[in-house]
Scaffold this motif. Sequence first.
Motif, PDB file in Angstrom:
ATOM      1  N   ALA A 160      -1.701   6.485  -4.307  1.00 26.65           N
ATOM      2  CA  ALA A 160      -1.780   7.571  -3.332  1.00 26.65           C
ATOM      3  C   ALA A 160      -2.884   8.552  -3.711  1.00 26.65           C
ATOM      4  O   ALA A 160      -3.614   9.052  -2.847  1.00 26.65           O
ATOM      5  CB  ALA A 160      -0.441   8.294  -3.239  1.00 26.65           C
ATOM      6  N   HIS A 161      -3.016   8.822  -5.012  1.00 27.14           N
ATOM      7  CA  HIS A 161      -4.046   9.761  -5.456  1.00 27.14           C
ATOM      8  C   HIS A 161      -5.441   9.193  -5.226  1.00 27.14           C
ATOM      9  O   HIS A 161      -6.344   9.895  -4.753  1.00 27.14           O
ATOM     10  CB  HIS A 161      -3.851  10.087  -6.938  1.00 27.14           C
ATOM     11  N   VAL A 162      -5.606   7.913  -5.551  1.00 29.04           N
ATOM     12  CA  VAL A 162      -6.902   7.263  -5.327  1.00 29.04           C
ATOM     13  C   VAL A 162      -7.265   7.307  -3.843  1.00 29.04           C
ATOM     14  O   VAL A 162      -8.396   7.632  -3.469  1.00 29.04           O
ATOM     15  CB  VAL A 162      -6.868   5.806  -5.831  1.00 29.04           C
ATOM     16  N   ALA A 163      -6.296   6.993  -2.988  1.00 29.11           N
ATOM     17  CA  ALA A 163      -6.544   7.006  -1.548  1.00 29.11           C
ATOM     18  C   ALA A 163      -6.866   8.422  -1.065  1.00 29.11           C
ATOM     19  O   ALA A 163      -7.775   8.621  -0.251  1.00 29.11           O
ATOM     20  CB  ALA A 163      -5.325   6.455  -0.805  1.00 29.11           C
ATOM     21  N   TYR A 164      -6.135   9.397  -1.589  1.00 28.88           N
ATOM     22  CA  TYR A 164      -6.361  10.798  -1.209  1.00 28.88           C
ATOM     23  C   TYR A 164      -7.775  11.241  -1.589  1.00 28.88           C
ATOM     24  O   TYR A 164      -8.513  11.807  -0.757  1.00 28.88           O
ATOM     25  CB  TYR A 164      -5.325  11.689  -1.889  1.00 28.88           C
ATOM     26  N   VAL A 165      -8.162  10.995  -2.831  1.00 28.45           N
ATOM     27  CA  VAL A 165      -9.472  11.436  -3.312  1.00 28.45           C
ATOM     28  C   VAL A 165     -10.595  10.787  -2.508  1.00 28.45           C
ATOM     29  O   VAL A 165     -11.552  11.455  -2.098  1.00 28.45           O
ATOM     30  CB  VAL A 165      -9.626  11.127  -4.816  1.00 28.45           C
TER      31      VAL A 165
ATOM     32  N   SER B 260      -1.997  -0.301  -0.790  1.00 26.27           N
ATOM     33  CA  SER B 260      -1.054  -0.710   0.235  1.00 26.27           C
ATOM     34  C   SER B 260      -0.878   0.434   1.230  1.00 26.27           C
ATOM     35  O   SER B 260      -1.375   1.542   1.036  1.00 26.27           O
ATOM     36  CB  SER B 260       0.296  -1.081  -0.382  1.00 26.27           C
ATOM     37  N   ARG B 261      -0.144   0.172   2.297  1.00 26.57           N
ATOM     38  CA  ARG B 261      -0.018   1.174   3.362  1.00 26.57           C
ATOM     39  C   ARG B 261       0.864   2.352   2.954  1.00 26.57           C
ATOM     40  O   ARG B 261       0.683   3.469   3.461  1.00 26.57           O
ATOM     41  CB  ARG B 261       0.498   0.502   4.630  1.00 26.57           C
ATOM     42  N   THR B 262       1.791   2.143   2.005  1.00 20.37           N
ATOM     43  CA  THR B 262       2.655   3.255   1.590  1.00 20.37           C
ATOM     44  C   THR B 262       1.871   4.367   0.894  1.00 20.37           C
ATOM     45  O   THR B 262       1.980   5.535   1.293  1.00 20.37           O
ATOM     46  CB  THR B 262       3.794   2.754   0.694  1.00 20.37           C
ATOM     47  N   PRO B 263       1.078   4.081  -0.139  1.00 15.55           N
ATOM     48  CA  PRO B 263       0.281   5.166  -0.734  1.00 15.55           C
ATOM     49  C   PRO B 263      -0.762   5.736   0.218  1.00 15.55           C
ATOM     50  O   PRO B 263      -1.067   6.931   0.161  1.00 15.55           O
ATOM     51  CB  PRO B 263      -0.381   4.512  -1.951  1.00 15.55           C
ATOM     52  N   LEU B 264      -1.282   4.909   1.129  1.00 13.95           N
ATOM     53  CA  LEU B 264      -2.219   5.440   2.117  1.00 13.95           C
ATOM     54  C   LEU B 264      -1.531   6.481   2.989  1.00 13.95           C
ATOM     55  O   LEU B 264      -2.096   7.537   3.266  1.00 13.95           O
ATOM     56  CB  LEU B 264      -2.774   4.315   2.985  1.00 13.95           C
ATOM     57  N   ARG B 265      -0.306   6.196   3.403  1.00 12.29           N
ATOM     58  CA  ARG B 265       0.421   7.156   4.237  1.00 12.29           C
ATOM     59  C   ARG B 265       0.684   8.452   3.486  1.00 12.29           C
ATOM     60  O   ARG B 265       0.627   9.541   4.070  1.00 12.29           O
ATOM     61  CB  ARG B 265       1.747   6.534   4.696  1.00 12.29           C
ATOM     62  N   GLU B 266       0.974   8.362   2.180  1.00 13.65           N
ATOM     63  CA  GLU B 266       1.162   9.570   1.385  1.00 13.65           C
ATOM     64  C   GLU B 266      -0.127  10.394   1.367  1.00 13.65           C
ATOM     65  O   GLU B 266      -0.091  11.630   1.511  1.00 13.65           O
ATOM     66  CB  GLU B 266       1.569   9.205  -0.041  1.00 13.65           C
ATOM     67  N   ALA B 267      -1.249   9.709   1.181  1.00  9.25           N
ATOM     68  CA  ALA B 267      -2.537  10.402   1.157  1.00  9.25           C
ATOM     69  C   ALA B 267      -2.833  11.040   2.510  1.00  9.25           C
ATOM     70  O   ALA B 267      -3.302  12.189   2.579  1.00  9.25           O
ATOM     71  CB  ALA B 267      -3.647   9.415   0.784  1.00  9.25           C
TER      72      ALA B 267
ATOM     73  N   GLU C 278     -13.308  10.598  14.445  1.00 11.46           N
ATOM     74  CA  GLU C 278     -13.030   9.189  14.157  1.00 11.46           C
ATOM     75  C   GLU C 278     -11.543   8.979  13.863  1.00 11.46           C
ATOM     76  O   GLU C 278     -10.907   9.784  13.188  1.00 11.46           O
ATOM     77  CB  GLU C 278     -13.858   8.729  12.958  1.00 11.46           C
ATOM     78  N   ARG C 279     -11.006   7.885  14.362  1.00 15.08           N
ATOM     79  CA  ARG C 279      -9.598   7.580  14.149  1.00 15.08           C
ATOM     80  C   ARG C 279      -9.414   6.782  12.861  1.00 15.08           C
ATOM     81  O   ARG C 279     -10.244   5.940  12.517  1.00 15.08           O
ATOM     82  CB  ARG C 279      -9.035   6.787  15.331  1.00 15.08           C
ATOM     83  N   ILE C 280      -8.330   7.083  12.161  1.00 11.04           N
ATOM     84  CA  ILE C 280      -7.973   6.345  10.954  1.00 11.04           C
ATOM     85  C   ILE C 280      -7.077   5.172  11.352  1.00 11.04           C
ATOM     86  O   ILE C 280      -5.958   5.383  11.846  1.00 11.04           O
ATOM     87  CB  ILE C 280      -7.232   7.250   9.941  1.00 11.04           C
ATOM     88  N   TYR C 281      -7.568   3.966  11.163  1.00  9.25           N
ATOM     89  CA  TYR C 281      -6.773   2.764  11.433  1.00  9.25           C
ATOM     90  C   TYR C 281      -6.149   2.307  10.122  1.00  9.25           C
ATOM     91  O   TYR C 281      -6.849   1.878   9.197  1.00  9.25           O
ATOM     92  CB  TYR C 281      -7.642   1.677  12.053  1.00  9.25           C
ATOM     93  N   GLU C 282      -4.840   2.416  10.055  1.00  6.95           N
ATOM     94  CA  GLU C 282      -4.121   2.250   8.799  1.00  6.95           C
ATOM     95  C   GLU C 282      -4.376   0.904   8.104  1.00  6.95           C
ATOM     96  O   GLU C 282      -4.737   0.894   6.920  1.00  6.95           O
ATOM     97  CB  GLU C 282      -2.626   2.460   9.045  1.00  6.95           C
ATOM     98  N   PRO C 283      -4.202  -0.242   8.773  1.00  9.92           N
ATOM     99  CA  PRO C 283      -4.414  -1.515   8.061  1.00  9.92           C
ATOM    100  C   PRO C 283      -5.825  -1.660   7.512  1.00  9.92           C
ATOM    101  O   PRO C 283      -6.021  -2.050   6.362  1.00  9.92           O
ATOM    102  CB  PRO C 283      -4.112  -2.570   9.127  1.00  9.92           C
ATOM    103  N   ALA C 284      -6.808  -1.341   8.337  1.00 14.24           N
ATOM    104  CA  ALA C 284      -8.202  -1.482   7.902  1.00 14.24           C
ATOM    105  C   ALA C 284      -8.519  -0.517   6.767  1.00 14.24           C
ATOM    106  O   ALA C 284      -9.223  -0.876   5.804  1.00 14.24           O
ATOM    107  CB  ALA C 284      -9.142  -1.245   9.078  1.00 14.24           C
ATOM    108  N   MET C 285      -8.026   0.723   6.852  1.00 12.85           N
ATOM    109  CA  MET C 285      -8.309   1.703   5.813  1.00 12.85           C
ATOM    110  C   MET C 285      -7.633   1.322   4.504  1.00 12.85           C
ATOM    111  O   MET C 285      -8.226   1.470   3.420  1.00 12.85           O
ATOM    112  CB  MET C 285      -7.857   3.097   6.261  1.00 12.85           C
ATOM    113  N   ALA C 286      -6.399   0.840   4.583  1.00 16.29           N
ATOM    114  CA  ALA C 286      -5.706   0.416   3.363  1.00 16.29           C
ATOM    115  C   ALA C 286      -6.480  -0.701   2.673  1.00 16.29           C
ATOM    116  O   ALA C 286      -6.654  -0.700   1.448  1.00 16.29           O
ATOM    117  CB  ALA C 286      -4.290  -0.040   3.699  1.00 16.29           C
ATOM    118  N   THR C 287      -6.978  -1.644   3.442  1.00 15.72           N
ATOM    119  CA  THR C 287      -7.769  -2.746   2.880  1.00 15.72           C
ATOM    120  C   THR C 287      -9.057  -2.227   2.262  1.00 15.72           C
ATOM    121  O   THR C 287      -9.440  -2.617   1.152  1.00 15.72           O
ATOM    122  CB  THR C 287      -8.093  -3.779   3.973  1.00 15.72           C
ATOM    123  N   ALA C 288      -9.733  -1.323   2.970  1.00 13.44           N
ATOM    124  CA  ALA C 288     -11.006  -0.783   2.477  1.00 13.44           C
ATOM    125  C   ALA C 288     -10.821  -0.011   1.174  1.00 13.44           C
ATOM    126  O   ALA C 288     -11.689  -0.053   0.290  1.00 13.44           O
ATOM    127  CB  ALA C 288     -11.626   0.120   3.536  1.00 13.44           C
ATOM    128  N   LEU C 289      -9.682   0.679   1.036  1.00 16.35           N
ATOM    129  CA  LEU C 289      -9.441   1.483  -0.154  1.00 16.35           C
ATOM    130  C   LEU C 289      -8.773   0.690  -1.270  1.00 16.35           C
ATOM    131  O   LEU C 289      -8.630   1.190  -2.394  1.00 16.35           O
ATOM    132  CB  LEU C 289      -8.576   2.698   0.205  1.00 16.35           C
TER     133      LEU C 289
END
Length: 221
Positions: free
Chosen positions: A11-16, A45-52, A31-42
């Motif tokens: 989550a911290h890595v995704a946030y930073v 997983s989608r859970t820490p991305l959502r926290e960020a 710009e819209r954040i697309y969760e699956p694509a952003m999680a892959t790019a970072l």
Amino acid sequence: MPDTPARNTGAHVAYVELKRQILTLQLKPGERIYEPAMATALGVSRTPLREAVRRLISENLLEQQPTGGVLVPVLDENVISELYEVRAAMESLMARNACLKATAADIEALHGILARNAAVVEFADDAMQQGMALHAKIAGTAGNSWARRFHDQVSSQMERYRHFTNSTQERRDQALSQHRTLVEAVAGGNPEKAAKIAFDHVMAARDAALRAMSGNGPGIS
């Protein structure tokens, strides 16, 4: 719960990284954040991305839409005016206090930053970094922890706008001149003069940013 550190780290890595992309305009305003694509790019997983994402929404660096989508906020001229007005008040207060507390070592450090600022004034990013260093030194010298805390919160919001403020050589030269007169006032122990110079300097940066933003089309409101 052995998986907690890994989740928090993700989550911290995704946030930073998301915050960096927002503040540098790598993620475009609107710009819209697309969760699956952003999680892959970072690489998370989608859970820490959502926290960020939740954390960035709480900081007003992402915007939750009524439909459930998440967008990068547009660059808003009203918001930038408000932010710069608050920052000007904080800078003015800290410049005033710095006059009363500055030591010979503090003044020497400020002159060192000025010299570096002058050496890189033709380079936008480097000049901006030295300007930020000078203001941070004045804030540290002032020693008002609450003013510094509020100033840091406002400055974080302003990162997306900051590069607009020194996009021309004319503005960078003007800012350097203002930095010099500000340091002279602090070194001379003139709190009223220092407070006014600091206030006017920030408001000039606001005006420069608004002029630059007005010609940038999409993502400006």
